[in-house]
Design an enzyme around this catalytic site. Structure first.
Site, PDB file in Angstrom:
ATOM      1  N   ASP A   1       0.623  -0.840   0.036  1.00 34.07           N
ATOM      2  CA  ASP A   1       0.134  -0.385   0.036  1.00 34.07           C
ATOM      3  C   ASP A   1       0.906   1.420  -0.529  1.00 34.07           C
ATOM      4  OD1 ASP A   1      -2.871   1.523   0.624  1.00 34.07           O
ATOM      5  OD2 ASP A   1      -2.350   1.786   2.649  1.00 34.07           O
ATOM      6  N   SER A   2       0.269   2.516  -0.009  1.00 30.05           N
ATOM      7  CA  SER A   2       1.178   3.464   0.133  1.00 30.05           C
ATOM      8  C   SER A   2       1.301   3.743   1.811  1.00 30.05           C
ATOM      9  CB  SER A   2       0.145   4.687  -0.459  1.00 30.05           C
ATOM     10  OG  SER A   2      -1.227   4.801   0.187  1.00 30.05           O
TER      11      SER A   2
ATOM     12  N   GLY B   1      -2.836   8.694  -3.924  1.00 32.65           N
ATOM     13  CA  GLY B   1      -4.335   9.348  -5.146  1.00 32.65           C
ATOM     14  C   GLY B   1      -4.019  10.664  -5.275  1.00 32.65           C
TER      15      GLY B   1
ATOM     16  N   CYS C   1     -10.450   3.102   0.537  1.00 32.41           N
ATOM     17  CA  CYS C   1      -9.783   3.199  -0.100  1.00 32.41           C
ATOM     18  C   CYS C   1      -9.369   2.439   1.733  1.00 32.41           C
ATOM     19  CB  CYS C   1      -9.043   5.121   0.935  1.00 32.41           C
ATOM     20  SG  CYS C   1      -7.247   5.241   1.119  1.00 32.41           S
ATOM     21  N   THR C   2      -8.034   1.933   1.639  1.00 31.61           N
ATOM     22  CA  THR C   2      -7.380   0.789   2.938  1.00 31.61           C
ATOM     23  C   THR C   2      -7.247   1.634   3.849  1.00 31.61           C
ATOM     24  OG1 THR C   2      -5.283   0.452   1.775  1.00 31.61           O
ATOM     25  CG2 THR C   2      -7.626  -0.933   1.343  1.00 31.61           C
ATOM     26  N   HIS C   3      -6.959   2.894   3.752  1.00 31.06           N
ATOM     27  CA  HIS C   3      -6.380   3.704   5.239  1.00 31.06           C
ATOM     28  C   HIS C   3      -7.951   4.004   6.145  1.00 31.06           C
ATOM     29  CE1 HIS C   3      -2.912   5.430   3.357  1.00 31.06           C
ATOM     30  NE2 HIS C   3      -2.624   5.916   4.709  1.00 31.06           N
TER      31      HIS C   3
ATOM     32  N   CYS D   1      -4.275  -1.086  -1.779  1.00 23.89           N
ATOM     33  CA  CYS D   1      -4.051   0.333  -2.293  1.00 23.89           C
ATOM     34  C   CYS D   1      -5.593   0.640  -3.613  1.00 23.89           C
ATOM     35  CB  CYS D   1      -2.884   0.572  -3.155  1.00 23.89           C
ATOM     36  SG  CYS D   1      -2.908   2.611  -2.839  1.00 23.89           S
ATOM     37  N   ASN D   2      -6.190   0.588  -3.274  1.00 25.02           N
ATOM     38  CA  ASN D   2      -7.364   1.445  -4.064  1.00 25.02           C
ATOM     39  C   ASN D   2      -6.755   2.017  -5.296  1.00 25.02           C
ATOM     40  OD1 ASN D   2     -10.266  -0.261  -2.875  1.00 25.02           O
ATOM     41  ND2 ASN D   2      -9.314   0.306  -1.692  1.00 25.02           N
ATOM     42  N   THR D   3      -6.225   2.346  -5.262  1.00 24.21           N
ATOM     43  CA  THR D   3      -5.975   3.932  -6.384  1.00 24.21           C
ATOM     44  C   THR D   3      -5.082   3.145  -6.986  1.00 24.21           C
ATOM     45  OG1 THR D   3      -5.487   5.923  -4.456  1.00 24.21           O
ATOM     46  CG2 THR D   3      -4.778   5.648  -6.812  1.00 24.21           C
TER      47      THR D   3
END
Length: 272
Positions: free
Chosen positions: A16-17, A49, A191-193, A79-81
């Site tokens: 992920d980011s 993002g 978004c995984t955040h 990461c959805n982006t």
């Protein structure tokens, strides 16, 4: 054919980011406690993002190349982006190793859960701008109505550890007001955040709206895929994750402890 030999003892690679992918790590650990996890959080370059598609695709390739050095049996794009804009890059770089993206898993779960057929989606500017969630949801059922809303400040708030903070509540109230009058019954945390901020989000949306956390859907999908390939780790031992970041390992440790509620092994600093 995969680039390397895999076995049930091979790790699951997750990236992920930043810290957001820890929501996926937590879900995978709960569902598959014996699995070895290699996690990379690109903390030097977070957030993804707000970046261009060209940059996001470059980062996706580099993140996947890093995980491939650990010879994983599965890669999860937490990461959805990246799931929205660069899943094909990850699949090409993985060279035959299966890849699961959080976006499709979240969309499928939302379609299963909605009763009214009216679904809200919150995500980064890039994810929402890509229209990927709307497409993925309507691919499952074309009559559904989707209401997307970009929430760009949620990632930096989560990365700062502002999990239950007045500033986060103010921002969340502003963003979620976009759904007033839309009569949604389901809200996708795209978004995984965002599950890190779930408590505040739920307190604003109320109990009548079902929150979709794609991390749980991904963990379930990972278990099914590994079982089908005979690659589930049958060890009775619970495995600790191997954590890597590209910057600020000490801050990552503090946020890990805050979010996961446990101590953690060393965090490895890697150059990108």
């Amino acid at each position: 054919m995969p680039q390397h030999k895999v076995s049930s003892d091979s790790p699951i690679g997750i990236f992920d980011s930043g810290i957001g992918g820890l929501t996926v790590v937590k879900a995978v650990q709960a569902a598959l406690p014996s699995e070895r996890i290699i996690y990379f959080g690109d903390t030097a370059r977070v957030p993804y993002g707000s970046k261009s598609q060209v940059t996001i695709r470059k980062y996706a390739r580099e993140d996947t190349e890093l995980l491939m050095k650990h010879q994983p049996k599965l890669i999860i794009v937490a990461c959805n982006t990246v799931s929205a804009l660069a899943l094909d890059v990850v699949e090409q770089t993985a060279g035959g190793i299966p890849v699961i993206g959080v976006l499709k898993a979240g969309a499928e779960l939302a379609v299963q859960k909605t009763k009214s057929g009216r679904i809200g989606v919150i995500g980064t500017q890039a994810t929402i701008g890509s229209n990927a969630y709307t497409c993925a949801i309507r691919e499952e059922k074309e009559t559904l109505e989707v209401f997307p809303k970009a929430c760009p400040l949620f990632v930096p708030l989560a990365e700062e550890g502002f999990i239950d903070h007045p500033a986060t509540r103010l921002v969340a109230e502003e963003y979620l007001a976009a759904f007033t009058g839309k009569e949604i019954d389901t809200l996708v945390l795209g978004c995984t955040h965002y599950p890190i901020l779930r408590k505040i989000i739920e307190s604003i949306t109320g109990p009548e709206i079902t929150i979709i956390d794609s991390a749980e859907a991904v963990a379930s999908k990972a278990g099914e895929l590994l079982a089908a390939r005979g690659l589930l780790n049958q060890s009775p031992e619970k495995a600790l994750p191997h954590l890597m970041v590209s910057d600020l390992p000490q801050k990552f440790r503090e946020l890990y402890r805050l979010f996961m509620g446990t101590e953690l092994p060393d965090v490895e600093l890697v150059g990108m």
